[in-house]
Design an enzyme around this catalytic site. Structure first.
Site, mmCIF file in Angstrom:
data_model
loop_
_atom_site.group_PDB
_atom_site.id
_atom_site.type_symbol
_atom_site.label_atom_id
_atom_site.label_comp_id
_atom_site.label_asym_id
_atom_site.label_seq_id
_atom_site.Cartn_x
_atom_site.Cartn_y
_atom_site.Cartn_z
ATOM 1 C CG ASP A 2 -1.787 -1.204 1.343
ATOM 2 O OD1 ASP A 2 -2.070 -1.828 0.308
ATOM 3 O OD2 ASP A 2 -2.176 -1.551 2.470
ATOM 4 C CD GLU A 19 -8.204 -2.413 -0.640
ATOM 5 O OE1 GLU A 19 -8.680 -3.527 -0.907
ATOM 6 O OE2 GLU A 19 -7.229 -2.268 0.148
ATOM 7 C CG LEU A 64 -4.465 -12.100 -9.089
ATOM 8 C CD1 LEU A 64 -5.303 -11.709 -10.299
ATOM 9 C CD2 LEU A 64 -3.659 -13.360 -9.379
ATOM 10 N NE ARG A 73 -1.260 -9.512 0.588
ATOM 11 C CZ ARG A 73 -2.201 -9.673 1.530
ATOM 12 N NH1 ARG A 73 -3.029 -8.693 1.806
ATOM 13 N NH2 ARG A 73 -2.290 -10.796 2.186
HETATM 14 O O1 F6P Z 1 -2.300 -3.987 3.438
HETATM 15 C C1 F6P Z 1 -2.145 -4.809 2.327
HETATM 16 C C2 F6P Z 1 -3.479 -5.273 1.825
HETATM 17 O O2 F6P Z 1 -3.276 -6.090 0.694
HETATM 18 C C3 F6P Z 1 -4.476 -4.159 1.527
HETATM 19 O O3 F6P Z 1 -4.194 -3.513 0.310
HETATM 20 C C4 F6P Z 1 -5.774 -4.917 1.581
HETATM 21 O O4 F6P Z 1 -6.862 -4.073 1.902
HETATM 22 C C5 F6P Z 1 -5.538 -5.888 2.684
HETATM 23 O O5 F6P Z 1 -4.140 -6.053 2.803
HETATM 24 C C6 F6P Z 1 -6.162 -7.237 2.452
HETATM 25 O O6 F6P Z 1 -5.925 -8.025 3.559
HETATM 26 P P1 F6P Z 1 -6.267 -9.584 3.636
HETATM 27 O O7 F6P Z 1 -5.086 -10.323 3.055
HETATM 28 O O8 F6P Z 1 -6.420 -9.845 5.079
HETATM 29 O O9 F6P Z 1 -7.477 -9.837 2.807
#
Ligand code: F6P
Length: 360
Positions: free
Chosen positions: A140, A235, A285, A287
């Site tokens: 982020d 989001e 995707l 991450r």
């Molecule tokens: O903080 C990283 C992040 O990928 C955000 O962009 C997203 O809102 C959140 O984590 C999603 O978290 P989780 O993996 O718990 O669904």
């Protein structure tokens, strides 16, 4: 100053490309400096019991530089500090047990790699006497005190590639394509991938949007013959006077899960423009997969700097990128805050100069 002989390392919060690159850099540079590394599994849970950890040697981290995820596992379930946990020695308060195990394992320092939530917990342990060095991680890019976090560039590269692919199909069908990207309450991923991918509209949490403005802009494109368009939505973006879209409310130590705004924007833009629209959520995707070369280098620099801070006994600090240098910042100055896109951001102004609408 007593030289540190053994350090613990853990990864917490949502994963991000580059975590393994940091682990590798810490283990290699610490070992070369005569410090043994112990990998703790699943964030601070690795300090609930010594059986949840393992010694890491350079052999154990060979080949992980390019791997996504984390070889140590992670946990993303909020702040567990005050809860009672069952351990091999009976029930214990979570935070007390972590401190107890840290000392029982003969650790002299702890390298904590995580986002704001994990670094906030690290800061609390720091005030309980654990010598901690933090390493900022998040796709982020919303951590205060560092211009960049590793993982961000990889997420932006993925989102840009997705937007490129959506462009060709949008053009072929003369459609509006809406792409929802991550970022929580900051618009960094949307802004960067939107500009890199040539989006026509970018909606970010920092600027509440009015979709009639967006529709006007997209219809204007139609009039000049560009009968397709791309709208990137963070989001955490929300309409003027409205609220963020949630997949799940916060509950029992879990933070709220953002998501769903892309579909709403898509439906509303179809109504306002009379055009065919489709939406895509890029989700996790962004991450997954390998870190880009830029993220590998940043992660490696962060890992080596963290070990340098351990060696000189500079604790309660977070390593940070202040181009061109890697510096140390007090954890107390950075935790509990969110770095959002400022209204005078050069990139934001450049995007506006190009005619990209933010729905203002
Ligand atoms: O903080 C990283 C992040 O990928 C955000 O962009 C997203 O809102 C959140 O984590 C999603 O978290 P989780 O993996 O718990 O669904």
């Amino acid at each position: 100053m007593i030289p540190i002989k053994r350090l613990g390392i853990l990864t917490g919060g949502g994963d991000a490309p580059g975590l393994n690159a940091v682990i590798r850099a810490v283990v290699k540079s610490a070992t070369n400096a005569g410090i043994e590394c112990v990998g703790l599994e699943d964030s601070f849970d690795g300090l609930l019991d010594p059986s949840r950890s393992r010694v890491l040697t350079p052999r154990d981290v060979t080949g992980i530089l390019r791997l996504g995820g984390t070889i140590l596992g992670t946990r993303n379930t909020g702040n567990p500090l005050d809860g009672i946990v069952s351990t091999s020695d009976g029930p214990r308060v979570y935070s007390d047990r972590v401190v107890e195990t840290f000392h029982a394992m003969g650790l002299g320092a702890l390298v904590v790699i995580g986002g704001d939530g994990t670094l906030t917990i690290a800061h609390r342990f720091s005030s309980r006497g654990i010598p901690i060095v933090g390493v900022p991680k998040t796709i982020d890019n919303d951590i205060v005190g560092t211009t960049d976090c590793f993982g961000f560039e990889s997420a932006v590269a993925f989102a840009t590639d997705a937007i490129d692919r959506l462009h060709t199909t949008a053009e072929a069908h003369k459609r509006i394509l809406v792409v929802e990207v991550m970022g929580r309450y900051a618009g960094w991923i949307a802004l960067h991938s939107g500009v890199a991918g040539g989006a026509d509209a970018i909606l970010i949490p920092e600027i509440p949007f009015d979709l009639s403005r967006v529709a006007d802009r997209l219809l204007e494109r139609d009039r000049w013959g560009a009968r397709f368009s791309i709208t990137v939505v963070a989001e955490g973006a929300f309409p003027t006077g409205g609220k963020v879209a949630l997949l799940e409310e916060a509950h029992g130590g879990h933070v709220e899960r953002l998501g769903g705004i892309g579909a709403r924007v898509c439906e509303e833009l179809a109504r306002l423009t009379g055009k065919e629209t489709r939406s895509v959520v890029l989700g996790h995707l962004q991450r997954g997969g390998s870190p880009t070369s830029i993220d590998r280098v940043l992660a490696t620099r962060f890992g080596c700097k963290a070990v340098e801070l351990v060696r000189v006994g500079q604790f309660g600090m977070m390593v940070a990128f202040a181009p061109p240098d890697i510096v140390a910042r007090p954890l107390a100055d950075v935790v509990g805050r969110t770095k959002t896109v400022p209204m005078d951001s050069d990139l934001l102004l450049a995007a506006k100069a190009l005619g990209i609408t933010f729905g203002e």
